[in-house]
Design a protein around this motif. Structure first.
Motif, PDB file in Angstrom:
ATOM      1  N   LEU A 107       7.066   2.329   9.300  1.00  0.00           N
ATOM      2  CA  LEU A 107       7.303   1.583   8.014  1.00  0.00           C
ATOM      3  C   LEU A 107       6.547   0.432   7.542  1.00  0.00           C
ATOM      4  O   LEU A 107       6.507  -0.594   8.593  1.00  0.00           O
ATOM      5  CB  LEU A 107       8.986   1.303   7.892  1.00  0.00           C
ATOM      6  N   THR A 108       5.642   0.418   6.692  1.00  0.00           N
ATOM      7  CA  THR A 108       4.599  -0.681   6.296  1.00  0.00           C
ATOM      8  C   THR A 108       5.011  -1.536   5.197  1.00  0.00           C
ATOM      9  O   THR A 108       5.973  -1.105   4.377  1.00  0.00           O
ATOM     10  CB  THR A 108       3.281  -0.097   6.425  1.00  0.00           C
ATOM     11  N   VAL A 109       4.411  -2.569   5.050  1.00  0.00           N
ATOM     12  CA  VAL A 109       4.477  -3.405   3.701  1.00  0.00           C
ATOM     13  C   VAL A 109       2.865  -3.635   3.297  1.00  0.00           C
ATOM     14  O   VAL A 109       2.074  -3.736   4.224  1.00  0.00           O
ATOM     15  CB  VAL A 109       5.020  -4.708   4.067  1.00  0.00           C
ATOM     16  N   PRO A 110       2.654  -3.816   2.063  1.00  0.00           N
ATOM     17  CA  PRO A 110       1.462  -3.858   1.359  1.00  0.00           C
ATOM     18  C   PRO A 110       0.551  -5.325   1.990  1.00  0.00           C
ATOM     19  O   PRO A 110       1.383  -6.181   2.204  1.00  0.00           O
ATOM     20  CB  PRO A 110       1.387  -3.929   0.087  1.00  0.00           C
ATOM     21  N   ASP A 111      -0.679  -5.212   1.535  1.00  0.00           N
ATOM     22  CA  ASP A 111      -1.450  -6.356   1.932  1.00  0.00           C
ATOM     23  C   ASP A 111      -0.846  -7.927   1.280  1.00  0.00           C
ATOM     24  O   ASP A 111      -1.003  -8.869   2.177  1.00  0.00           O
ATOM     25  CB  ASP A 111      -2.978  -6.219   1.627  1.00  0.00           C
ATOM     26  N   ASN A 166      -0.371  -8.036  10.404  1.00  0.00           N
ATOM     27  CA  ASN A 166       0.108  -6.776   9.742  1.00  0.00           C
ATOM     28  C   ASN A 166       1.257  -6.381  10.084  1.00  0.00           C
ATOM     29  O   ASN A 166       1.466  -5.596  10.865  1.00  0.00           O
ATOM     30  CB  ASN A 166      -1.192  -5.721   9.993  1.00  0.00           C
ATOM     31  N   PRO A 167       2.457  -7.018   9.662  1.00  0.00           N
ATOM     32  CA  PRO A 167       3.862  -6.737  10.134  1.00  0.00           C
ATOM     33  C   PRO A 167       4.071  -5.199   9.589  1.00  0.00           C
ATOM     34  O   PRO A 167       3.801  -5.010   8.464  1.00  0.00           O
ATOM     35  CB  PRO A 167       4.491  -7.684   9.365  1.00  0.00           C
ATOM     36  N   LEU A 205      11.524  -4.956  -0.356  1.00  0.00           N
ATOM     37  CA  LEU A 205      11.498  -6.100  -1.147  1.00  0.00           C
ATOM     38  C   LEU A 205      12.763  -6.998  -1.505  1.00  0.00           C
ATOM     39  O   LEU A 205      12.776  -8.157  -1.765  1.00  0.00           O
ATOM     40  CB  LEU A 205      10.717  -5.319  -2.518  1.00  0.00           C
ATOM     41  N   GLU A 206      13.888  -6.067  -1.575  1.00  0.00           N
ATOM     42  CA  GLU A 206      14.764  -6.955  -1.823  1.00  0.00           C
ATOM     43  C   GLU A 206      15.307  -7.717  -0.550  1.00  0.00           C
ATOM     44  O   GLU A 206      15.944  -8.899  -0.911  1.00  0.00           O
ATOM     45  CB  GLU A 206      16.116  -5.901  -2.077  1.00  0.00           C
ATOM     46  N   PHE A 232       6.473   2.417  -0.954  1.00  0.00           N
ATOM     47  CA  PHE A 232       5.696   1.732   0.285  1.00  0.00           C
ATOM     48  C   PHE A 232       5.210   2.764   0.958  1.00  0.00           C
ATOM     49  O   PHE A 232       6.070   3.985   1.218  1.00  0.00           O
ATOM     50  CB  PHE A 232       6.332   0.571   0.987  1.00  0.00           C
ATOM     51  N   VAL A 233       4.183   2.664   2.038  1.00  0.00           N
ATOM     52  CA  VAL A 233       3.870   3.627   2.808  1.00  0.00           C
ATOM     53  C   VAL A 233       4.827   3.787   4.029  1.00  0.00           C
ATOM     54  O   VAL A 233       5.294   2.864   4.583  1.00  0.00           O
ATOM     55  CB  VAL A 233       2.648   3.512   3.519  1.00  0.00           C
TER      56      VAL A 233
END
Length: 409
Positions: A107-111, A166-167, A205-206, A232-233
């Motif tokens: 599970l990733t988050v954007p830049d 890059n978390p 996001l929440e 998200f990816v």
């Protein structure tokens, strides 16, 4: 100083010896007793006079000796990483339910979220791991139409392959979950990716909005919803984990316990710059980076978390208490429907120092080279507590008086 090619682990240490003091002035954030301790322990690792030691001696002929330095256990130490990795692979092998299919989920988050995560790691990383679990439980329950409790071994990783911040989460997850109401295990073979992407976006996001509660984060959350309408990816390994969990666990543990680099990837250090290589996710090719020493040290140390933070956590049916409680029930439920994956999980026993040494050096370190008898512990010394054990003192106090056994001092 020019070292090329650099395969000796002392090159990594030398970079810190040469530039740690200057780096602290360049990045005052790391000028704390905690980070100072991590660096000092890493630099002293392998030195028995600094770290303490166990001394072995042959109690038959008294000539054979072997001294083992205690490990530093610093998250910056590349020497101590292998032992931790082996131990964690052993632990994982005992924590997977026999007969259950597991998936590797990323599970990733954007830049745009990387900087807030870096600046607020102490606030965001724990809820980050928890929201990944909540997302997957919700996802599995929605897909199955039943309330399911899955099992998750969650590893938080904060770096990309080049060492930059890059978390993201690596999760060894059950493919389905436990239906408590029906007392049965529900396996899910189909993964609707669009749904997972959207759910993960909402949970991530929440979580950020709730954890920080600032106008800046609120604006960033709104911007992410607009910029990423498809979510998200989130990647799910299609093959089952049981057949390859050892390699996966080894991969994850290696980057949890040590800096995000291996010695073989450091190609050159000239006193001012460090050149290293990595395999890029985007190009799937080996790429090289040459950075100044402060950038290199920063990329290594920024992934060391606060003392006490657990980067590997167990949730759901993988949590310790729940695992033991449901272990038998899950096996019985799978047996009823004939779904047990026979031979999927192999319990790996932990290796001792002696076994690891024998594998790497090809000889037994505790066999006396003079008389071929097994050596015993002669002395244990700790830098803080002094002599913890002294066999010679035990002999003087008559430990072997009844057998007449003696050893040369």
């Amino acid at each position: 100083m020019i070292v090329e090619p650099s395969r000796d682990w002392n090159v990594f240490k030398q970079i810190f010896v040469d530039h740690w003091q200057g780096f602290k002035q360049f990045r005052p954030r790391y000028d704390t007793p905690y980070y100072e301790g991590l660096v000092n322990k890493m630099l002293d690792c392998g030195n028995p006079d600094k770290m303490g030691y166990l001394e072995y001696r042959c109690l038959e002929c008294g000539q054979g000796t072997h001294r083992v330095s205690m490990s530093c256990k610093s998250s910056l130490c590349l020497r101590c990483a292998k032992v931790y990795v082996d131990d964690w692979v052993t632990q994982v092998s005992k924590m997977l339910h026999e007969g259950v299919i597991y998936r590797h989920v990323v599970l990733t988050v954007p830049d745009v979220l990387r900087t807030p995560f870096y600046q607020n790691a102490d606030v965001l990383l724990s809820p980050f791991m928890q929201c990944g679990v909540k997302c997957l439980d919700d996802f599995f329950s929605t897909v199955s139409g039943k309330t399911l409790k899955g099992g998750y071994i969650v590893v938080v990783q904060t770096h990309g392959r080049n060492g930059q911040y890059n978390p993201h989460l690596h999760i060894i997850a059950t493919s389905g979950g436990w239906d408590a109401q029906a007392e049965q295990w529900v396996h899910l073979g189909y993964v609707p990716y669009p749904m997972l992407h959207k759910k993960w976006q909402w949970y991530a996001l929440e979580m950020c909005r709730e954890a920080l509660k600032t106008n800046e984060m609120d604006d960033l959350v709104k911007a992410c919803y607009a910029k990423y309408p498809n979510g998200f990816v989130a990647n799910v390994q299609k093959g089952d984990v049981p057949s390859r969990y050892q390699s996966l666990a080894r991969y994850l543990a290696k980057y949890v316990v040590s800096p995000p680099i291996s010695l073989r990837r450091i190609d050159r250090y000239d006193g001012r710059e460090v050149t290293y290589h990595y395999r890029s996710h985007r190009s799937e090719r080996v790429e090289w980076e040459r950075v100044d020493v402060y950038t290199f040290i920063g990329r290594m140390i920024q992934h060391s978390f606060a003392k006490g933070f657990k980067r590997i956590r167990y949730y759901g049916v993988q949590a310790a208490k729940t695992f033991e409680k449901l272990k038998g029930l899950i096996r019985q439920a799978l047996a009823k429907v004939g779904d047990i994956v026979k031979g999927a999980i192999k319990i790996i026993t932990a290796k001792s120092y002696r076994e690891r040494y024998r594998e790497s050096a090809g000889r037994d370190p505790l066999m006396c080279p003079h008389c071929n008898h097994e050596m015993g512990v002669w002395k244990v010394w700790h830098p803080k507590y002094g002599v913890v054990y002294d066999e010679l003192d035990a002999i003087r106090r008559g430990r072997y008086a009844s057998t007449g056994r003696s050893a040369s001092g």
